[in-house]
Design a protein around this motif. Structure first.
Motif, PDB file in Angstrom:
ATOM      1  N   LEU A 154       7.261  43.081  55.469  1.00 23.12           N
ATOM      2  CA  LEU A 154       5.786  43.095  55.752  1.00 23.12           C
ATOM      3  C   LEU A 154       4.905  43.478  54.453  1.00 23.12           C
ATOM      4  CD1 LEU A 154       3.435  43.343  57.963  1.00 23.12           C
ATOM      5  CD2 LEU A 154       3.802  45.774  57.914  1.00 23.12           C
ATOM      6  N   LYS A 155       3.965  42.444  54.238  1.00 26.15           N
ATOM      7  CA  LYS A 155       3.107  42.767  53.139  1.00 26.15           C
ATOM      8  C   LYS A 155       1.819  43.305  53.670  1.00 26.15           C
ATOM      9  CE  LYS A 155       0.457  40.497  49.471  1.00 26.15           C
ATOM     10  NZ  LYS A 155       0.323  39.266  48.876  1.00 26.15           N
ATOM     11  N   ILE A 156       1.232  44.482  53.216  1.00 26.56           N
ATOM     12  CA  ILE A 156      -0.012  45.064  53.342  1.00 26.56           C
ATOM     13  C   ILE A 156      -0.849  44.740  52.258  1.00 26.56           C
ATOM     14  CG2 ILE A 156      -1.234  47.256  54.302  1.00 26.56           C
ATOM     15  CD1 ILE A 156       1.406  48.095  55.395  1.00 26.56           C
ATOM     16  N   SER A 157      -1.857  44.321  52.417  1.00 24.91           N
ATOM     17  CA  SER A 157      -3.195  44.385  51.416  1.00 24.91           C
ATOM     18  C   SER A 157      -4.027  45.215  51.322  1.00 24.91           C
ATOM     19  CB  SER A 157      -3.822  42.906  51.540  1.00 24.91           C
ATOM     20  OG  SER A 157      -2.917  41.808  51.551  1.00 24.91           O
ATOM     21  N   LYS A 158      -4.533  45.668  50.238  1.00 25.06           N
ATOM     22  CA  LYS A 158      -5.535  46.521  49.957  1.00 25.06           C
ATOM     23  C   LYS A 158      -5.158  47.862  50.966  1.00 25.06           C
ATOM     24  CE  LYS A 158      -9.051  43.277  48.917  1.00 25.06           C
ATOM     25  NZ  LYS A 158     -10.200  42.427  49.331  1.00 25.06           N
ATOM     26  N   VAL A 159      -4.171  48.777  50.446  1.00 27.96           N
ATOM     27  CA  VAL A 159      -3.687  49.824  51.236  1.00 27.96           C
ATOM     28  C   VAL A 159      -4.816  50.880  51.325  1.00 27.96           C
ATOM     29  CG1 VAL A 159      -2.158  51.699  51.026  1.00 27.96           C
ATOM     30  CG2 VAL A 159      -1.288  49.293  50.731  1.00 27.96           C
ATOM     31  N   LYS A 160      -5.080  51.327  52.332  1.00 32.67           N
ATOM     32  CA  LYS A 160      -5.894  52.417  52.639  1.00 32.67           C
ATOM     33  C   LYS A 160      -4.990  53.920  52.917  1.00 32.67           C
ATOM     34  CE  LYS A 160      -8.839  49.367  55.408  1.00 32.67           C
ATOM     35  NZ  LYS A 160      -9.566  49.138  56.730  1.00 32.67           N
ATOM     36  N   LEU A 161      -5.818  54.890  52.656  1.00 37.50           N
ATOM     37  CA  LEU A 161      -5.253  56.175  53.073  1.00 37.50           C
ATOM     38  C   LEU A 161      -4.684  56.269  54.528  1.00 37.50           C
ATOM     39  CD1 LEU A 161      -4.571  59.058  51.635  1.00 37.50           C
ATOM     40  CD2 LEU A 161      -6.745  59.824  52.379  1.00 37.50           C
ATOM     41  N   SER A 162      -5.335  55.668  55.487  1.00 39.11           N
ATOM     42  CA  SER A 162      -4.959  55.760  56.865  1.00 39.11           C
ATOM     43  C   SER A 162      -3.526  54.943  57.054  1.00 39.11           C
ATOM     44  CB  SER A 162      -6.060  55.157  57.759  1.00 39.11           C
ATOM     45  OG  SER A 162      -6.478  54.030  57.591  1.00 39.11           O
ATOM     46  N   ASP A 163      -3.275  54.089  56.350  1.00 38.52           N
ATOM     47  CA  ASP A 163      -1.994  53.199  56.421  1.00 38.52           C
ATOM     48  C   ASP A 163      -0.609  54.142  56.352  1.00 38.52           C
ATOM     49  OD1 ASP A 163      -3.489  51.222  56.593  1.00 38.52           O
ATOM     50  OD2 ASP A 163      -3.425  50.505  54.605  1.00 38.52           O
ATOM     51  N   GLU A 164      -0.915  55.374  55.752  1.00 41.46           N
ATOM     52  CA  GLU A 164       0.561  56.391  55.751  1.00 41.46           C
ATOM     53  C   GLU A 164       1.037  56.423  56.920  1.00 41.46           C
ATOM     54  OE1 GLU A 164       1.042  59.614  52.612  1.00 41.46           O
ATOM     55  OE2 GLU A 164       0.512  60.724  54.259  1.00 41.46           O
ATOM     56  N   GLY A 165       2.198  56.323  57.024  1.00 40.62           N
ATOM     57  CA  GLY A 165       2.935  56.491  58.390  1.00 40.62           C
ATOM     58  C   GLY A 165       4.529  55.804  58.397  1.00 40.62           C
ATOM     59  N   THR A 166       5.067  55.969  59.469  1.00 41.81           N
ATOM     60  CA  THR A 166       6.316  55.526  59.931  1.00 41.81           C
ATOM     61  C   THR A 166       6.221  54.075  60.551  1.00 41.81           C
ATOM     62  OG1 THR A 166       7.316  57.641  59.913  1.00 41.81           O
ATOM     63  CG2 THR A 166       8.372  55.737  60.868  1.00 41.81           C
ATOM     64  N   TYR A 167       6.773  52.859  60.009  1.00 44.18           N
ATOM     65  CA  TYR A 167       6.607  51.754  60.556  1.00 44.18           C
ATOM     66  C   TYR A 167       7.927  51.173  61.247  1.00 44.18           C
ATOM     67  CZ  TYR A 167       2.068  51.288  58.183  1.00 44.18           C
ATOM     68  OH  TYR A 167       0.750  51.289  57.697  1.00 44.18           O
ATOM     69  N   ARG A 168       7.889  50.320  62.381  1.00 48.46           N
ATOM     70  CA  ARG A 168       9.191  50.028  62.870  1.00 48.46           C
ATOM     71  C   ARG A 168       9.354  48.423  63.065  1.00 48.46           C
ATOM     72  NH1 ARG A 168      10.295  48.762  68.771  1.00 48.46           N
ATOM     73  NH2 ARG A 168      12.327  49.679  69.291  1.00 48.46           N
ATOM     74  N   CYS A 169      10.129  47.862  62.356  1.00 52.59           N
ATOM     75  CA  CYS A 169      10.412  46.557  62.244  1.00 52.59           C
ATOM     76  C   CYS A 169      11.598  46.013  63.327  1.00 52.59           C
ATOM     77  CB  CYS A 169      11.143  46.377  60.693  1.00 52.59           C
ATOM     78  SG  CYS A 169      11.848  44.390  60.569  1.00 52.59           S
ATOM     79  N   PHE A 170      11.159  45.398  64.227  1.00 51.35           N
ATOM     80  CA  PHE A 170      11.835  45.050  65.286  1.00 51.35           C
ATOM     81  C   PHE A 170      12.071  43.575  65.800  1.00 51.35           C
ATOM     82  CE2 PHE A 170      12.016  45.058  70.259  1.00 51.35           C
ATOM     83  CZ  PHE A 170      13.264  45.411  70.260  1.00 51.35           C
TER      84      PHE A 170
END
Length: 312
Positions: A119-135
């Protein structure tokens, strides 16, 4: 005879059907067997990004298989809706995403055939911090990726004041950090200096500002370093300051200690006495002038009035 031939033809056709069914079943079993052996693999360590960066959360199929025809789901369980990205046959279903990720997440479409579903996330924000699930639903396999978001900024250091002939106070400040950083003072040899407690402020944007003061002694090397660092994001900023010998000046005490309470009291008393003498003199002068006016009305000139007042 005709019945025998018809029977033989039926048996041949039946055998062919059995073989085709067997081949189809074997192929289906092989495909599902390969899918069952594939695992969804993610990174072992958290992924670190700074605010404003473009970041990739790795996720791959192992052993490699073509993921173009598979559904791929990236989600954060703490969000509602939870989907960060939802892909079907390589098509990004933008309407299913959480609003904060609209037009900011994507897959590498050309790499899907190689099992790359990162997964590519552009222009990361402070609120993007967390745990992501790839399913991957067809494989019933998933992995999780931890994203740590940080912010770092430059620092500024300056000479705050000179407090004696051999000591100078330095101050350092740095704003725009996340998570909360630590501030260190180092001398010219890299040794840690003992400083006062670090002052920390957190702004409405959740970013931290830190500041600190340190008193340094006159040394052979007057090069001092202020270092602000954040260990979780592995970010560090340094500011170097050179204290010229001119700042280590001799401060001579004044000859008369005007800050002595006894001296101050004497001065105030003298001023009060002087004011009283002037007031009494003025009153006496006024009375004599009034008496002179009553006794010597014929004396009109200023000189005569002066002589009259003096003679009274």
């Amino acid at each position: 005879m005709l019945c025998v031939r018809a029977g033989r033809a039926f048996m041949v056709l039946f055998d062919r059907c059995i073989i085709q069914v067997f081949h189809a079943a074997a192929l289906f079993a092989l495909i599902h067997s390969c899918r069952g052996q594939s695992e969804v693999i993610g990174p072992l360590q958290p992924v670190v990004a700074l605010i404003g960066d473009d970041i990739i959360l790795p996720c791959n199929l192992d052993p490699v298989m073509d993921a173009f025809g598979l559904a791929v789901e990236w989600a954060r369980p703490d969000l509602d809706p939870r989907f960060v990205l939802l892909s079907r046959h390589g098509v990004d279903l933008e309407s299913k995403k959480h609003p904060s990720y609209t037009s900011r997440t994507s897959l590498f479409t050309d790499e899907l055939k190689n099992g790359n579903i990162s997964l590519k996330i552009s222009k990361v924000k402070l609120s993007d911090e967390g745990t992501y699930r790839c399913f991957v639903p067809e494989l019933d396999r998933y992995t999780t990726v931890q994203l740590v978001v940080g912010a770092a900024s430059s620092s500024a250091a300056w000479i705050n004041s000179t407090i004696s002939s051999s000591r100078v106070v330095l101050q350092c400040e740095s704003a725009g950090w996340y998570p909360e950083p630590e501030l260190l003072w180092l001398d010219g040899e890299g040794n840690l200096l003992s400083a006062g407690p670090t002052e920390t402020l957190r702004g409405p944007d959740d970013l931290y500002t830190v500041s600190s003061r340190v008193t340094v002694e006159k040394r052979h090397s007057n090069n001092i370093t202020c270092r602000v660092q954040q260990r979780n994001t592995n970010q560090s900023r340094e500011t170097h300051i050179h204290v010229p010998d001119d700042f280590f000046i001799v401060i001579s005490p004044p000859s008369n200690q005007t800050n002595d309470p006894n001296i101050i009291a004497v001065v105030i008393g003298a001023l009060v006495v002087l004011i009283l003498i002037l007031a009494v003199s003025f009153v006496v002068w006024k009375k004599r002038r009034a008496k002179c006016n009553s006794m010597c009305p014929f004396l009109l000139s200023k000189v005569n009035i002066y002589h009259c007042i003096v003679s009274v």
